[in-house]
Design a protein around this motif. Structure first.
Motif, mmCIF file in Angstrom:
data_model
loop_
_atom_site.group_PDB
_atom_site.id
_atom_site.type_symbol
_atom_site.label_atom_id
_atom_site.label_comp_id
_atom_site.label_asym_id
_atom_site.label_seq_id
_atom_site.Cartn_x
_atom_site.Cartn_y
_atom_site.Cartn_z
ATOM 1 N N ALA A 237 0.839 -1.129 -0.191
ATOM 2 C CA ALA A 237 0.028 -0.024 -0.081
ATOM 3 C C ALA A 237 0.883 1.186 0.049
ATOM 4 C CB ALA A 237 -0.876 0.261 1.194
ATOM 5 N N MET A 238 1.907 1.198 0.530
ATOM 6 C CA MET A 238 2.974 2.354 0.685
ATOM 7 C C MET A 238 3.318 2.598 -0.627
ATOM 8 S SD MET A 238 4.840 1.856 4.405
ATOM 9 C CE MET A 238 5.820 3.493 4.092
ATOM 10 N N LEU A 239 3.659 1.554 -1.395
ATOM 11 C CA LEU A 239 4.279 1.761 -2.710
ATOM 12 C C LEU A 239 3.052 2.415 -3.717
ATOM 13 C CD1 LEU A 239 6.258 -1.687 -3.291
ATOM 14 C CD2 LEU A 239 7.226 0.627 -2.882
ATOM 15 N N ALA A 240 1.967 2.130 -3.403
ATOM 16 C CA ALA A 240 0.923 2.661 -4.216
ATOM 17 C C ALA A 240 0.315 3.966 -3.798
ATOM 18 C CB ALA A 240 -0.365 1.483 -4.412
ATOM 19 N N ASP A 241 0.461 4.299 -2.666
ATOM 20 C CA ASP A 241 -0.223 5.381 -2.283
ATOM 21 C C ASP A 241 0.736 6.384 -1.223
ATOM 22 O OD1 ASP A 241 -1.874 7.278 -0.945
ATOM 23 O OD2 ASP A 241 -3.489 5.958 -0.978
ATOM 24 N N PRO A 242 1.259 7.586 -1.880
ATOM 25 C CA PRO A 242 2.100 8.278 -0.887
ATOM 26 C C PRO A 242 1.427 8.837 0.331
ATOM 27 C CG PRO A 242 1.053 9.384 -3.036
ATOM 28 C CD PRO A 242 0.633 7.897 -2.990
ATOM 29 N N ARG A 243 0.168 8.962 0.468
ATOM 30 C CA ARG A 243 -0.304 9.336 1.848
ATOM 31 C C ARG A 243 0.151 8.436 2.893
ATOM 32 N NH1 ARG A 243 -6.615 9.027 0.195
ATOM 33 N NH2 ARG A 243 -6.044 7.177 -0.675
ATOM 34 N N ILE A 244 0.463 7.456 2.651
ATOM 35 C CA ILE A 244 1.006 6.447 3.855
ATOM 36 C C ILE A 244 2.439 6.616 4.255
ATOM 37 C CG2 ILE A 244 1.032 4.104 4.676
ATOM 38 C CD1 ILE A 244 -1.052 3.576 2.780
ATOM 39 N N LYS A 245 2.832 7.453 5.298
ATOM 40 C CA LYS A 245 4.031 7.904 5.669
ATOM 41 C C LYS A 245 5.086 6.830 6.261
ATOM 42 C CE LYS A 245 2.948 11.877 3.698
ATOM 43 N NZ LYS A 245 3.285 11.903 2.453
#
Length: 362
Positions: A237-245
């Motif tokens: 999910a972090m690779l797909a979504d930059p909102r996840i820090k």
């Protein structure tokens, strides 16, 4: 991949088996360690905890596991710091969910997990301040409720926590209209990459829905933590979504990372499988691809389920459990999780006690 997907009896998951389990009979039960209803450890923070459940419907995609469902339906549990401890204590599992998890153990009452003592109060008034958000994803076939000890503790420390139930990947999921779904994804040979991709889509949808809900004004920086498949999905999910820090993987096998992950990530696992020379080689293979601040610890005396509520619930129900005392196992997990998130979401250093069971491989 077999560590991620326990593709047999759901009872083997409560037992904390690291891989797929094909035993036809359940192991013998031990004597329960206590009397009365099972109890989770109390949250350690200073704030009372509230909770609420959300029923979210994603009309933009069909359900990946149920061809008859044109929409993806999810249940999400929120835990949050409350203004005051008012309202009834939150239920743990419904009777249908409890029976599904315990069906291979006829000596354990099928409703035993409906009676688990929790500490969050249903719909208690929330503190209106801006809060860091931690999205949590459970292990494959594990209900989201198994993250309650971690979620309640983080909320008592000032976090907003959203635990996602990935429908048809859990032993059972009860919806507000009374429907209870089963684990349609729990089939032999299931594609772990498909499961992870579905979870990434679920999490991104939940983040979108929370942002435009009444909770949106409260959300600060975002992290994701997960157990088993949920931990693997946190990295995806972090690779797909930059909102996840920032992200945390609790004892989950990694699907190979397709790109370097340049944000903070922590690995917490059982020592038998997740030391650098352990049985799960995916951790040592993925470690070089974690390019941000990173931490890798293992905890002696634990098994696969010792990082979630089953650490304390199994001995109370007379089920075989990990070697390490369950309350201590959860205390170690809670402290390291909170310290990591405090540092990377809030920019503060929260010390962790020196536990001899913990080895740092960073």
């Amino acid at each position: 991949m077999r560590r991620i997907l326990a593709l047999a009896a759901l009872s083997s998951i409560i037992l904390g088996g690291a891989g797929s389990a094909h035993a036809a009979t359940a192991p013998a039960l031990s004597k329960p360690t206590g009397t009365g209803a099972p109890v989770l450890p109390k949250p350690t923070g200073s704030k009372p905890v509230g909770t609420t459940s959300l029923h979210l419907v994603d009309s933009s995609r069909p359900d990946p596991w149920n061809p008859e469902a044109g929409k993806r339906e999810l249940m999400v549990t929120l835990w949050y710091p409350a203004k005051r401890a008012e309202g009834r204590p939150a239920p743990y599992l419904t009777s249908q969910e409890s029976a599904a998890v315990l069906k291979s153990y006829p000596d354990v009452p099928p409703d035993a997990l409906t009676k688990v003592r929790t500490y969050a109060r249903v719909d208690a008034p929330a503190r209106g301040t801006r809060l860091p958000l931690v999205v949590m994803s459970p292990g494959f076939s594990f209900p989201r409720a198994t993250l309650t000890s971690l979620g309640e503790d983080l909320a008592s420390r000032g976090y907003l926590v959203a635990a996602v139930e990935h429908t048809y990947e859990s032993a059972a999921t009860t919806f507000p209209d009374g429907r209870t779904t089963s684990c349609l994804a729990c089939v032999k040979g299931q594609d772990g990459a498909k499961v992870a991709a579905s979870r990434v889509a679920d999490v991104r949808f939940v983040l979108d829905e929370l942002a435009k809900s009444r909770w949106g004004r409260m959300i600060g920086k975002v992290a994701m933590a997960g157990h088993s498949m949920g931990g693997n999905s946190a990295a995806q999910a972090m690779l797909a979504d930059p909102r996840i820090k920032a992200g945390v993987n609790l004892d989950g096998t990694f699907i190979p990372l397709v790109a370097p992950l340049n944000r903070p990530f922590m690995l917490v696992g059982a020592s038998k499988s997740h030391t650098p020379d352990g049985t799960d080689e995916t951790w040592r293979n993925s470690w070089p691809h974690l390019k941000g601040a990173k931490r890798w610890i293992t905890v002696a005396g634990t098994d696969h389920a010792a990082f979630v509520d089953y650490a304390v619930l199994r001995p109370q129900l007379g089920l075989p459990a990990q070697e390490l005392d369950g309350a201590r196992a959860l205390r170690i997990t809670r402290e390291h999780l909170a310290s990591f998130l405090d540092r990377h979401l809030l920019g503060k250093r929260t010390p962790v006690k020196d536990y001899p069971e913990v080895t740092d491989h960073s």
